[in-house]
Design an enzyme around this catalytic site. Structure first.
Site, short mmCIF file in Angstrom:
data_model
loop_
_atom_site.label_atom_id
_atom_site.label_comp_id
_atom_site.label_asym_id
_atom_site.label_seq_id
_atom_site.Cartn_x
_atom_site.Cartn_y
_atom_site.Cartn_z
N HIS A 105 51.97 33.60 -5.23
CA HIS A 105 51.90 35.03 -5.55
C HIS A 105 50.64 35.40 -6.30
O HIS A 105 50.58 36.42 -6.98
CB HIS A 105 53.13 35.45 -6.37
CG HIS A 105 54.41 35.35 -5.61
ND1 HIS A 105 55.65 35.30 -6.23
CD2 HIS A 105 54.66 35.27 -4.29
CE1 HIS A 105 56.60 35.20 -5.30
NE2 HIS A 105 56.02 35.19 -4.13
N CYS A 138 28.83 43.66 -4.64
CA CYS A 138 28.82 44.86 -3.80
C CYS A 138 29.15 46.14 -4.58
O CYS A 138 29.09 47.23 -4.02
CB CYS A 138 29.78 44.69 -2.63
SG CYS A 138 31.52 44.90 -3.07
N CYS A 185 34.91 43.39 -0.97
CA CYS A 185 34.39 42.18 -0.31
C CYS A 185 35.26 40.96 -0.55
O CYS A 185 35.00 39.90 0.02
CB CYS A 185 32.95 41.90 -0.73
SG CYS A 185 32.77 41.23 -2.41
N TYR A 201 47.77 45.16 -16.13
CA TYR A 201 47.54 43.74 -15.87
C TYR A 201 46.71 43.07 -16.96
O TYR A 201 46.92 41.89 -17.27
CB TYR A 201 46.94 43.52 -14.48
CG TYR A 201 48.01 43.57 -13.42
CD1 TYR A 201 48.83 42.45 -13.22
CD2 TYR A 201 48.25 44.71 -12.68
CE1 TYR A 201 49.85 42.50 -12.29
CE2 TYR A 201 49.26 44.76 -11.75
CZ TYR A 201 50.07 43.65 -11.55
OH TYR A 201 51.09 43.70 -10.64
N THR A 221 63.92 28.41 -10.35
CA THR A 221 64.04 29.49 -9.38
C THR A 221 65.39 30.17 -9.61
O THR A 221 66.43 29.54 -9.50
CB THR A 221 63.97 28.95 -7.93
OG1 THR A 221 64.88 27.87 -7.82
CG2 THR A 221 62.58 28.48 -7.61
N SER A 222 65.34 31.45 -9.92
CA SER A 222 66.56 32.12 -10.36
C SER A 222 67.47 32.50 -9.21
O SER A 222 68.63 32.79 -9.39
CB SER A 222 66.18 33.36 -11.16
OG SER A 222 65.29 34.16 -10.42
N ARG A 253 49.17 42.27 -19.56
CA ARG A 253 49.98 41.08 -19.21
C ARG A 253 49.16 39.82 -19.43
O ARG A 253 49.66 38.81 -19.93
CB ARG A 253 50.44 41.15 -17.74
CG ARG A 253 51.36 42.29 -17.38
CD ARG A 253 52.49 42.48 -18.36
NE ARG A 253 52.12 43.40 -19.42
CZ ARG A 253 52.60 43.40 -20.65
NH1 ARG A 253 53.47 42.48 -21.01
NH2 ARG A 253 52.21 44.27 -21.54
#
Ligand code: ZN
Length: 270
Positions: free
Chosen positions: A136, A173, A147, A77, A211-212, A80
């Site tokens: 998303h 935390c 937490c 990530y 939107t595919s 990305r």
């Protein structure tokens, strides 16, 4: 991008936007693809290059993948995020950010534009959109697994070459910080979903862009808009399968069509 849309903005679309005081702009992966960003949420094998190709999406984008190897998932990530930071919002993102002001100047009434996106790259925010709901999650909203409070990235640029990287710890935390995106096997977070539903309830017009295909439950939003009697238009190079719920389908990319739409609105000064 400077390419022109294949057809001029439809008059019906211009008329509907000029009458709307609240507009929902609903965007999907095609919007990001025009900035050169692959579909990160799914971590598709065909968009995963080089060393990452050996892993399947579940290993990189699921609670099980995280439990079995946090360092791998965090490195993925961060890579990305680094790739996204090298991209720019395109002319379609910028046009959406200008839509409310453009309409205000044309007819003198305040207009609210709510962007609801399935994309995790924050390009709408970088283009200047103020109201953005992320169905998303976001690559830029890490949080604590223990937490749930927002977490911070380690300082410095993300290193896209790393395949193993220790996630930061929560400053409250001490829990691990995880990516802020919705993974396979996770429900969409309720608060943004409710916010999106409320925006659809309150809107007069909805634009469905990039939107595919018909993806559930996200497809509920344009379908609900249609059932509530809203004007629903799709702006896509190829139809997504929502045809029966649309007032019109304009075959155009976002980067070419939306700036042309802004120009067409400006010419309609009352
Ligand atoms: Zn914490």
């Amino acid at each position: 991008m400077t390419t022109s849309p294949t057809t001029a903005p439809p008059e019906g679309l211009i008329d509907a936007l000029l009458q709307a005081r609240r507009i929902v702009v609903f965007t999907g992966a095609g919007m990001s693809a025009e900035s050169g960003i692959a579909t990160f949420r799914s971590a598709d094998a065909d968009t995963t290059q080089g060393l990452w190709a050996q892993f399947n999406p579940q290993e990189l984008a699921s609670p099980d993948g995280w439990r079995s190897n946090k360092q791998r998932v965090w490195a993925w990530y961060e890579g990305r995020r680094g790739a996204v930071l090298k991209t720019q919002p395109h002319a379609g993102h910028l046009a959406i950010a200008q839509l409310a002001d453009t309409l205000h100047r044309v007819h003198g009434h305040a207009v609210q534009v709510d962007v609801v996106t399935q994309n995790v790259d924050n390009l709408h925010e970088r283009a200047g959109s103020l109201q953005v709901t992320h169905l998303h999650g976001s690559l830029f909203a890490p949080r604590c697994v223990a937490c749930a409070r927002p977490g911070a990235f380690a300082p410095g640029e993300p290193d896209e070459s790393l395949m193993h990287l220790e996630p930061p710890r929560c400053q409250h935390c001490g829990g691990h910080i995880r990516p802020g995106v919705v993974w396979f096997g996770e429900a969409m977070p309720q608060e943004p979903w409710r916010h999106a539903e409320d925006a659809v309830d309150a809107c007069h017009a909805m634009l469905v862009i990039g939107t595919s295909g018909v993806v559930w439950p996200a497809a509920e939003l344009p379908i609900n808009a249609h059932r509530l009697g809203k004007f629903v238009a799709e702006i896509n190079p190829t139809p997504s399968g929502l045809a029966q719920y649309l007032n019109l389908q304009w075959p155009s990319t976002a980067a070419a069509g939306l700036p042309a739409l802004i120009e067409a609105l400006k010419k309609r000064v009352a």
